[in-house]
Design a protein around this motif. Structure first.
Motif, PDB file in Angstrom:
ATOM      1  N   CYS A  65      -9.177  -2.419 -17.117  1.00 31.35           N
ATOM      2  CA  CYS A  65      -9.868  -1.454 -16.260  1.00 31.35           C
ATOM      3  C   CYS A  65      -9.804  -1.883 -14.798  1.00 31.35           C
ATOM      4  O   CYS A  65      -9.517  -1.075 -13.906  1.00 31.35           O
ATOM      5  CB  CYS A  65     -11.326  -1.296 -16.698  1.00 31.35           C
ATOM      6  N   ARG A  66     -10.064  -3.161 -14.547  1.00 36.08           N
ATOM      7  CA  ARG A  66      -9.994  -3.683 -13.176  1.00 36.08           C
ATOM      8  C   ARG A  66      -8.573  -3.538 -12.625  1.00 36.08           C
ATOM      9  O   ARG A  66      -8.382  -3.120 -11.486  1.00 36.08           O
ATOM     10  CB  ARG A  66     -10.417  -5.144 -13.137  1.00 36.08           C
ATOM     11  N   GLU A  67      -7.566  -3.857 -13.439  1.00 33.84           N
ATOM     12  CA  GLU A  67      -6.170  -3.716 -13.014  1.00 33.84           C
ATOM     13  C   GLU A  67      -5.836  -2.268 -12.677  1.00 33.84           C
ATOM     14  O   GLU A  67      -5.097  -2.003 -11.737  1.00 33.84           O
ATOM     15  CB  GLU A  67      -5.229  -4.242 -14.100  1.00 33.84           C
ATOM     16  N   GLN A  68      -6.387  -1.330 -13.448  1.00 32.44           N
ATOM     17  CA  GLN A  68      -6.154   0.088 -13.167  1.00 32.44           C
ATOM     18  C   GLN A  68      -6.728   0.473 -11.807  1.00 32.44           C
ATOM     19  O   GLN A  68      -6.088   1.189 -11.039  1.00 32.44           O
ATOM     20  CB  GLN A  68      -6.774   0.962 -14.266  1.00 32.44           C
ATOM     21  N   TRP A  69      -7.924  -0.007 -11.495  1.00 28.72           N
ATOM     22  CA  TRP A  69      -8.502   0.252 -10.172  1.00 28.72           C
ATOM     23  C   TRP A  69      -7.603  -0.346  -9.091  1.00 28.72           C
ATOM     24  O   TRP A  69      -7.273   0.322  -8.114  1.00 28.72           O
ATOM     25  CB  TRP A  69      -9.891  -0.378 -10.059  1.00 28.72           C
ATOM     26  N   GLU A  70      -7.230  -1.613  -9.263  1.00 31.41           N
ATOM     27  CA  GLU A  70      -6.449  -2.309  -8.226  1.00 31.41           C
ATOM     28  C   GLU A  70      -5.071  -1.710  -8.015  1.00 31.41           C
ATOM     29  O   GLU A  70      -4.557  -1.719  -6.908  1.00 31.41           O
ATOM     30  CB  GLU A  70      -6.354  -3.794  -8.575  1.00 31.41           C
ATOM     31  N   ALA A  71      -4.451  -1.188  -9.085  1.00 32.31           N
ATOM     32  CA  ALA A  71      -3.100  -0.626  -8.998  1.00 32.31           C
ATOM     33  C   ALA A  71      -3.113   0.883  -8.740  1.00 32.31           C
ATOM     34  O   ALA A  71      -2.057   1.512  -8.737  1.00 32.31           O
ATOM     35  CB  ALA A  71      -2.343  -0.910 -10.297  1.00 32.31           C
ATOM     36  N   SER A  72      -4.291   1.448  -8.532  1.00 30.63           N
ATOM     37  CA  SER A  72      -4.429   2.900  -8.363  1.00 30.63           C
ATOM     38  C   SER A  72      -3.876   3.642  -9.571  1.00 30.63           C
ATOM     39  O   SER A  72      -3.243   4.688  -9.444  1.00 30.63           O
ATOM     40  CB  SER A  72      -3.730   3.371  -7.076  1.00 30.63           C
ATOM     41  N   GLY A  73      -4.122   3.097 -10.752  1.00 31.81           N
ATOM     42  CA  GLY A  73      -3.680   3.729 -11.990  1.00 31.81           C
ATOM     43  C   GLY A  73      -4.538   4.928 -12.351  1.00 31.81           C
ATOM     44  O   GLY A  73      -5.499   5.255 -11.650  1.00 31.81           O
ATOM     45  N   PRO A  74      -4.241   5.593 -13.451  1.00 36.48           N
ATOM     46  CA  PRO A  74      -4.945   6.824 -13.807  1.00 36.48           C
ATOM     47  C   PRO A  74      -6.331   6.630 -14.430  1.00 36.48           C
ATOM     48  O   PRO A  74      -7.063   7.603 -14.576  1.00 36.48           O
ATOM     49  CB  PRO A  74      -4.006   7.488 -14.815  1.00 36.48           C
TER      50      PRO A  74
END
Length: 187
Positions: A65-74
């Motif tokens: 979840c944190r990686e998704q925020w940092e990578a501007s993921g969906p």
């Protein structure tokens, strides 16, 4: 603000805290794992998690979840918090892309821990998440509910969603689909 390739804005994770004075949504964090495991019950396992959680599995998901925020993921995963944002009462996820979604649609999935159900908190969380999704460029929110889950359907309806068509997940699970025009969420 960072723009995602879909044209959707994305605020940094540490900048996001949404509240209506009773419910606060803020990104899931590693120290939420213990409270999440303690709150998990058969309904959450069956309807949202796909199986009983383990500390390692929950910590890995929260890192994702944190990686998704940092990578501007969906994916935008929030903790549903009460008591001035101190107590984790459940989770709510927004997916700005995925199976069955067209550009501009945002899937909303939520679950409360047993001791917090029946208090209107899920409806408040859905309303906050809808406003966030609208502000990030979402045009329509989608909630998919198993027909055997009338409490979740009631949350969608109280939050202004209208019943739509019945769909099926990849595994054949039936869902009633509820939608809401997000332009109404920002008014």
């Amino acid at each position: 603000m960072v723009r995602r390739s879909s044209g959707t804005k994305n605020r940094r994770m540490d900048e996001v805290k949404l509240s209506d004075g009773i419910v606060t949504l803020s990104p899931l964090r590693p120290d939420d794992a213990e409270a999440h495991l303690a709150g998990e019950d058969e309904l959450l396992v069956r309807r949202l998690n796909g199986g009983p959680g383990t500390r390692e599995g929950i910590e890995a998901y929260f890192r994702h979840c944190r990686e998704q925020w940092e990578a501007s993921g969906p994916l935008r995963a929030f903790g549903i918090r009460v008591d001035a944002g101190e107590v984790l009462a459940g989770t709510i996820d927004l997916r700005f892309a995925g199976d069955g979604l067209v550009p501009g649609q945002v899937n909303i999935a939520y679950g409360l821990y047993p001791s917090w159900r029946g208090r209107g908190l899920a409806t408040r969380a859905v309303l906050l998440a809808s406003r966030y999704a609208a502000g990030e460029g979402g045009a329509e929110a989608v909630i998919q509910v198993e027909p055997e889950n009338p409490a979740s359907a009631a949350v969608a309806q109280r939050a202004g969603f209208t019943s739509g068509r019945r769909t099926h997940g990849r595994d054949g699970t039936r869902f009633d689909r509820y939608t809401r025009d997000l332009r109404a969420a920002v008014r």
